[in-house]
Design a protein around this motif. Structure first.
Motif, mmCIF file in Angstrom:
data_model
loop_
_atom_site.group_PDB
_atom_site.id
_atom_site.type_symbol
_atom_site.label_atom_id
_atom_site.label_comp_id
_atom_site.label_asym_id
_atom_site.label_seq_id
_atom_site.Cartn_x
_atom_site.Cartn_y
_atom_site.Cartn_z
ATOM 1 N N GLN A 45 23.700 55.071 20.638
ATOM 2 C CA GLN A 45 24.769 56.067 20.598
ATOM 3 C C GLN A 45 26.104 55.403 20.279
ATOM 4 O OE1 GLN A 45 25.026 58.843 23.943
ATOM 5 N NE2 GLN A 45 22.893 58.318 24.425
ATOM 6 N N GLU A 50 18.274 62.931 23.190
ATOM 7 C CA GLU A 50 17.145 62.269 23.843
ATOM 8 C C GLU A 50 17.573 61.669 25.178
ATOM 9 O OE1 GLU A 50 13.264 61.084 24.401
ATOM 10 O OE2 GLU A 50 14.076 62.416 22.885
ATOM 11 N N TYR A 51 18.743 61.068 25.232
ATOM 12 C CA TYR A 51 19.227 60.468 26.471
ATOM 13 C C TYR A 51 19.488 61.550 27.527
ATOM 14 C CZ TYR A 51 22.064 57.692 29.672
ATOM 15 O OH TYR A 51 22.564 57.064 30.786
ATOM 16 N N LYS A 52 20.065 62.685 27.126
ATOM 17 C CA LYS A 52 20.311 63.781 28.064
ATOM 18 C C LYS A 52 19.003 64.365 28.593
ATOM 19 C CE LYS A 52 24.765 65.498 26.443
ATOM 20 N NZ LYS A 52 25.457 66.650 25.827
ATOM 21 N N TYR A 77 20.124 60.673 19.290
ATOM 22 C CA TYR A 77 20.023 59.719 20.407
ATOM 23 C C TYR A 77 20.645 60.306 21.673
ATOM 24 C CZ TYR A 77 18.446 55.906 17.407
ATOM 25 O OH TYR A 77 17.720 55.114 16.560
ATOM 26 N N ARG A 78 21.746 61.022 21.520
ATOM 27 C CA ARG A 78 22.415 61.611 22.687
ATOM 28 C C ARG A 78 21.541 62.700 23.314
ATOM 29 N NH1 ARG A 78 26.969 61.252 25.303
ATOM 30 N NH2 ARG A 78 27.969 63.092 26.178
ATOM 31 N N ASN A 121 16.559 53.431 28.250
ATOM 32 C CA ASN A 121 17.826 54.162 28.368
ATOM 33 C C ASN A 121 18.994 53.321 27.857
ATOM 34 O OD1 ASN A 121 16.566 56.378 29.365
ATOM 35 N ND2 ASN A 121 17.093 55.993 31.512
ATOM 36 N N LEU A 126 19.038 53.462 24.138
ATOM 37 C CA LEU A 126 19.570 54.743 23.664
ATOM 38 C C LEU A 126 21.092 54.768 23.761
ATOM 39 C CD1 LEU A 126 17.028 57.317 25.157
ATOM 40 C CD2 LEU A 126 17.359 56.727 22.764
ATOM 41 N N ILE A 127 21.641 54.194 24.826
ATOM 42 C CA ILE A 127 23.095 54.134 24.976
ATOM 43 C C ILE A 127 23.695 53.246 23.895
ATOM 44 C CG2 ILE A 127 24.960 53.312 26.473
ATOM 45 C CD1 ILE A 127 23.241 54.216 28.861
ATOM 46 N N ARG A 174 16.221 62.736 28.981
ATOM 47 C CA ARG A 174 15.664 61.782 29.944
ATOM 48 C C ARG A 174 16.375 61.874 31.291
ATOM 49 N NH1 ARG A 174 14.270 56.091 26.910
ATOM 50 N NH2 ARG A 174 12.783 56.959 25.447
#
Length: 185
Positions: A120, A93-95, A90-91, A113, A116-117, A97
């Motif tokens: 995480q 993928e967030y980075k 998840y981290r 987003n 995703l947070i 994005r």
């Protein structure tokens, strides 16, 4: 007069037979036999459990406890690694994005987003909890081996008794339940 004769005969018969070929026999009670105590056994069991979890239980000859220790440690380590992998995915993928990377994972396309947070945070909390549980199982493993080794050397004899006791109160006739601890000298 007849009874006095039988009483006198009965009492004197014990004195006449005591020296006729009887041997002296010393008898010791089974609970007074002392076992040698190894004062280093508890620390050795704790050391073995610290080196390899479950080995202290094997040293104490409590073989049935070792698979329980291994299962508890293995399960908590498995959940730690699973939550860590999920957190990392998840981290990552967030980075990606945030960096406007074009190589996004299609598995996370429908997540925002914020989701995703939240994912995480969820997996970070569960990863930390799994690590805490792993450390607790590790400590309990060492404590169990140490205490079990101490209790193997505990002297239990018939002089010390713990028994349930029920007494009736003389004022209101209610029954009081408790334990009584008795030690005979």
């Amino acid at each position: 007069m007849k009874y006095w004769f039988y009483i006198l005969l009965f009492c004197t018969s014990f004195g006449n037979f005591t020296g006729l070929g009887q041997e002296t026999l010393n008898i010791t009670a089974a609970d007074t036999i002392t076992n040698t105590i190894n004062p280093l056994a508890p620390s050795k069991a704790a050391f073995y459990s610290a080196i390899f979890p479950g080995m202290g239980q094997v040293y104490n000859k409590k073989y049935w406890k070792a698979p329980i220790v291994w299962g508890a440690m293995g399960t908590s380590i498995y959940y730690y690694s699973w939550n860590k992998n999920k957190y990392d995915s998840y981290r990552t993928e967030y980075k990606k994005r945030l960096a406007n990377d074009i190589n996004l994972n299609p598995k996370y396309d429908r997540l925002s987003n914020n989701q995703l947070i939240q994912a995480q945070k969820f997996h970070q909390r569960n990863k930390d909890l799994s690590l805490l549980i792993t450390v607790a199982f590790y400590a309990l493993n060492i404590i169990d081996a140490n205490v079990d080794s101490h209790l193997k050397q505990f002297n239990v004899n018939s002089k010390l008794t713990v028994a349930p006791e029920i007494q009736q109160d003389e004022i209101n006739y209610k029954q009081n339940v408790g334990l009584s601890l008795n030690y005979r000298f």
